[in-house]
Design a protein around this motif. Structure first.
Motif, PDB file in Angstrom:
ATOM      1  N   HIS A 126       2.441   9.407  -7.028  1.00 48.38           N
ATOM      2  CA  HIS A 126       1.733  10.412  -6.191  1.00 48.38           C
ATOM      3  C   HIS A 126       0.423  11.125  -6.628  1.00 48.38           C
ATOM      4  O   HIS A 126      -0.197  11.316  -5.760  1.00 48.38           O
ATOM      5  CB  HIS A 126       2.862  11.098  -5.939  1.00 48.38           C
ATOM      6  N   SER A 127       0.064  11.061  -8.322  1.00 43.89           N
ATOM      7  CA  SER A 127      -0.698  12.144  -8.554  1.00 43.89           C
ATOM      8  C   SER A 127      -2.159  11.485  -8.434  1.00 43.89           C
ATOM      9  O   SER A 127      -3.282  11.883  -8.737  1.00 43.89           O
ATOM     10  CB  SER A 127      -0.842  13.074  -9.547  1.00 43.89           C
ATOM     11  N   ILE A 128      -1.853   9.990  -8.430  1.00 42.10           N
ATOM     12  CA  ILE A 128      -3.497   9.444  -9.007  1.00 42.10           C
ATOM     13  C   ILE A 128      -3.861   8.538  -7.108  1.00 42.10           C
ATOM     14  O   ILE A 128      -3.775   8.720  -6.732  1.00 42.10           O
ATOM     15  CB  ILE A 128      -2.061   7.761  -9.100  1.00 42.10           C
ATOM     16  N   PRO A 129      -5.175   9.254  -7.231  1.00 46.14           N
ATOM     17  CA  PRO A 129      -5.735   8.935  -6.117  1.00 46.14           C
ATOM     18  C   PRO A 129      -5.656   7.499  -5.359  1.00 46.14           C
ATOM     19  O   PRO A 129      -6.000   6.610  -6.496  1.00 46.14           O
ATOM     20  CB  PRO A 129      -7.329   9.792  -6.153  1.00 46.14           C
ATOM     21  N   GLY A 130      -5.590   6.957  -4.725  1.00 45.81           N
ATOM     22  CA  GLY A 130      -4.880   5.898  -3.888  1.00 45.81           C
ATOM     23  C   GLY A 130      -4.267   5.419  -4.775  1.00 45.81           C
ATOM     24  O   GLY A 130      -3.828   4.111  -4.194  1.00 45.81           O
ATOM     25  N   GLY A 131      -2.891   5.780  -5.280  1.00 46.61           N
ATOM     26  CA  GLY A 131      -2.462   5.546  -6.071  1.00 46.61           C
ATOM     27  C   GLY A 131      -1.770   4.609  -5.222  1.00 46.61           C
ATOM     28  O   GLY A 131      -0.214   3.786  -5.950  1.00 46.61           O
ATOM     29  N   THR A 132      -0.867   4.644  -4.019  1.00 47.08           N
ATOM     30  CA  THR A 132       0.106   4.835  -3.903  1.00 47.08           C
ATOM     31  C   THR A 132      -0.498   2.924  -2.606  1.00 47.08           C
ATOM     32  O   THR A 132       0.136   2.785  -1.860  1.00 47.08           O
ATOM     33  CB  THR A 132       1.144   5.325  -2.604  1.00 47.08           C
ATOM     34  N   CYS A 133      -1.633   2.741  -2.681  1.00 46.19           N
ATOM     35  CA  CYS A 133      -2.022   1.194  -1.744  1.00 46.19           C
ATOM     36  C   CYS A 133      -1.264  -0.217  -1.924  1.00 46.19           C
ATOM     37  O   CYS A 133      -0.227   0.296  -2.468  1.00 46.19           O
ATOM     38  CB  CYS A 133      -3.814   0.915  -2.692  1.00 46.19           C
ATOM     39  N   ASP A 134      -1.659  -1.008  -1.308  1.00 37.96           N
ATOM     40  CA  ASP A 134      -0.819  -1.803  -0.923  1.00 37.96           C
ATOM     41  C   ASP A 134      -0.359  -2.676  -1.901  1.00 37.96           C
ATOM     42  O   ASP A 134       1.022  -2.911  -2.403  1.00 37.96           O
ATOM     43  CB  ASP A 134      -1.246  -2.505   0.058  1.00 37.96           C
ATOM     44  N   PHE A 135      -1.232  -2.412  -2.767  1.00 39.93           N
ATOM     45  CA  PHE A 135      -1.348  -3.546  -4.098  1.00 39.93           C
ATOM     46  C   PHE A 135      -0.951  -2.653  -4.862  1.00 39.93           C
ATOM     47  O   PHE A 135      -0.468  -3.852  -6.288  1.00 39.93           O
ATOM     48  CB  PHE A 135      -2.959  -3.827  -4.497  1.00 39.93           C
ATOM     49  N   ASP A 136      -0.685  -1.992  -5.688  1.00 37.48           N
ATOM     50  CA  ASP A 136       0.088  -1.140  -6.400  1.00 37.48           C
ATOM     51  C   ASP A 136       1.383  -0.900  -6.467  1.00 37.48           C
ATOM     52  O   ASP A 136       2.349  -1.148  -7.142  1.00 37.48           O
ATOM     53  CB  ASP A 136      -0.492   0.606  -6.948  1.00 37.48           C
ATOM     54  N   LEU A 137       1.812  -1.084  -4.562  1.00 32.86           N
ATOM     55  CA  LEU A 137       3.265  -0.370  -4.839  1.00 32.86           C
ATOM     56  C   LEU A 137       3.536  -1.202  -3.763  1.00 32.86           C
ATOM     57  O   LEU A 137       4.141  -1.043  -2.199  1.00 32.86           O
ATOM     58  CB  LEU A 137       3.581   0.499  -4.303  1.00 32.86           C
ATOM     59  N   PRO A 138       3.598  -2.415  -3.420  1.00 34.85           N
ATOM     60  CA  PRO A 138       4.087  -3.872  -2.467  1.00 34.85           C
ATOM     61  C   PRO A 138       5.440  -3.594  -1.775  1.00 34.85           C
ATOM     62  O   PRO A 138       5.268  -3.230  -1.039  1.00 34.85           O
ATOM     63  CB  PRO A 138       4.173  -5.295  -3.104  1.00 34.85           C
ATOM     64  N   VAL A 139       6.713  -2.547  -2.721  1.00 36.20           N
ATOM     65  CA  VAL A 139       7.582  -2.323  -1.806  1.00 36.20           C
ATOM     66  C   VAL A 139       7.633  -1.170  -0.685  1.00 36.20           C
ATOM     67  O   VAL A 139       8.102  -1.424   0.107  1.00 36.20           O
ATOM     68  CB  VAL A 139       9.029  -1.981  -3.308  1.00 36.20           C
ATOM     69  N   TYR A 140       6.693  -0.525  -1.133  1.00 36.32           N
ATOM     70  CA  TYR A 140       6.248   0.732  -0.363  1.00 36.32           C
ATOM     71  C   TYR A 140       5.323   0.118   1.208  1.00 36.32           C
ATOM     72  O   TYR A 140       5.517   0.570   2.363  1.00 36.32           O
ATOM     73  CB  TYR A 140       5.068   1.943  -0.594  1.00 36.32           C
ATOM     74  N   HIS A 141       4.508  -0.991   0.752  1.00 31.15           N
ATOM     75  CA  HIS A 141       4.374  -1.807   1.952  1.00 31.15           C
ATOM     76  C   HIS A 141       5.433  -2.468   2.552  1.00 31.15           C
ATOM     77  O   HIS A 141       5.312  -2.403   3.652  1.00 31.15           O
ATOM     78  CB  HIS A 141       2.725  -2.490   1.307  1.00 31.15           C
ATOM     79  N   PHE A 142       6.156  -2.756   1.108  1.00 29.36           N
ATOM     80  CA  PHE A 142       7.314  -3.308   2.750  1.00 29.36           C
ATOM     81  C   PHE A 142       8.291  -2.145   3.728  1.00 29.36           C
ATOM     82  O   PHE A 142       8.438  -2.657   4.532  1.00 29.36           O
ATOM     83  CB  PHE A 142       7.891  -3.971   1.995  1.00 29.36           C
TER      84      PHE A 142
END
Length: 255
Positions: A126-142
């Motif tokens: 959460h604290s990383i700028p753009g840290g929840t991008c699809d390639f960073d967190l595929p489970v979130y993308h899912f």
């Protein structure tokens, strides 16, 4: 929309925390009413910020202490024959009801993270700028591509336990804000200072200006005195204090 803009300064750490949480709860409520992937992202971002603030203190205990403080103040007010006793008793009952709800709930707020793997992953990024991008967190993308009603049900299950806290903070701040009698003041050359009575602790300072004003209020202070400077913003320079005399409304909230 109000004709005035109000600037606030909390004078205790507890009220400072409440104001931050109030802002986050209002944002989260707004995004919850506009369903979609980006609204879900923003809503969960607010949830993570609420959890982060809650992890730094025993929030339920702080709210309970504030409820008890308000209840004692209302009981004292009830001895005044000029007070509307019916309205006061309703306020006391509201506080008691919220206190019962808080006491009936168990566990710290941040414990929700230990149960939900997705939220743990989001909190780490959460604290990383753009840290929840699809390639960073595929489970979130899912998860974001699940049916809308599924996402809404899950978010509700993660946030429903926060409702007594949201309601308590909202009511307490409402009582505090309404406790002051507004007074008209003049800031000569954009500057105003006033001493405070140390025997009557102030919880919140509120300065209101006409919405069409070209200036904003910068408030600073402590338990003994406070100052208000009216500043003019510039696009490429730091704001500077105006030399104009400014009429404003002041609320000193002591409840």
């Amino acid at each position: 929309m109000s004709e005035q803009i109000t600037y606030e300064l909390p004078l205790s750490e507890r009220i400072r925390t409440f104001l931050r949480l109030e802002d986050l709860f209002e944002q989260m409520l707004h995004f919850s009413q506009h369903d979609g992937e980006w609204q879900n992202r923003a809503e969960l971002g607010c949830l993570l910020d609420i959890i982060a603030i809650s992890s730094r203190t025993d929030l339920r205990n702080e709210i309970t202490k504030e409820i008890e403080r308000h209840t004692k103040s209302f009981v004292i007010f009830a001895q005044n024959p000029k007070v509307d006793r019916e309205k006061l008793e309703q306020s006391i009952e509201q506080l008691n009801q919220l206190n019962r709800q808080l006491l009936s709930s168990s566990g710290r707020i941040e414990q929700v993270l230990s149960r939900i793997d997705l939220l743990k992953c989001l909190a780490q990024r959460h604290s990383i700028p753009g840290g929840t991008c699809d390639f960073d967190l595929p489970v979130y993308h899912f998860w974001l591509n699940k049916p809308l009603n599924t996402r809404r049900e899950q978010i509700h299950s993660w946030t429903s336990h926060l409702e007594p806290i949201r309601q308590s903070i909202s009511l307490l701040l409402q009582f505090i804000r309404q406790s002051a009698n507004p007074t008209q003041k003049i800031a000569h050359s954009g500057y105003y200072q006033q001493s405070l009575d140390g025997n009557q602790p102030v919880q919140l300072l509120r300065v209101s200006l006409n919405r069409e004003s070209s200036f904003f209020a910068e408030i600073s202070g402590g338990k003994h005195r406070f100052t208000v400077r009216f500043m003019q913003p510039f696009e490429s320079e730091r704001p500077s204090q105006t030399s104009n005399d400014i009429d404003f409304t002041l609320n000193i909230c002591q409840l």
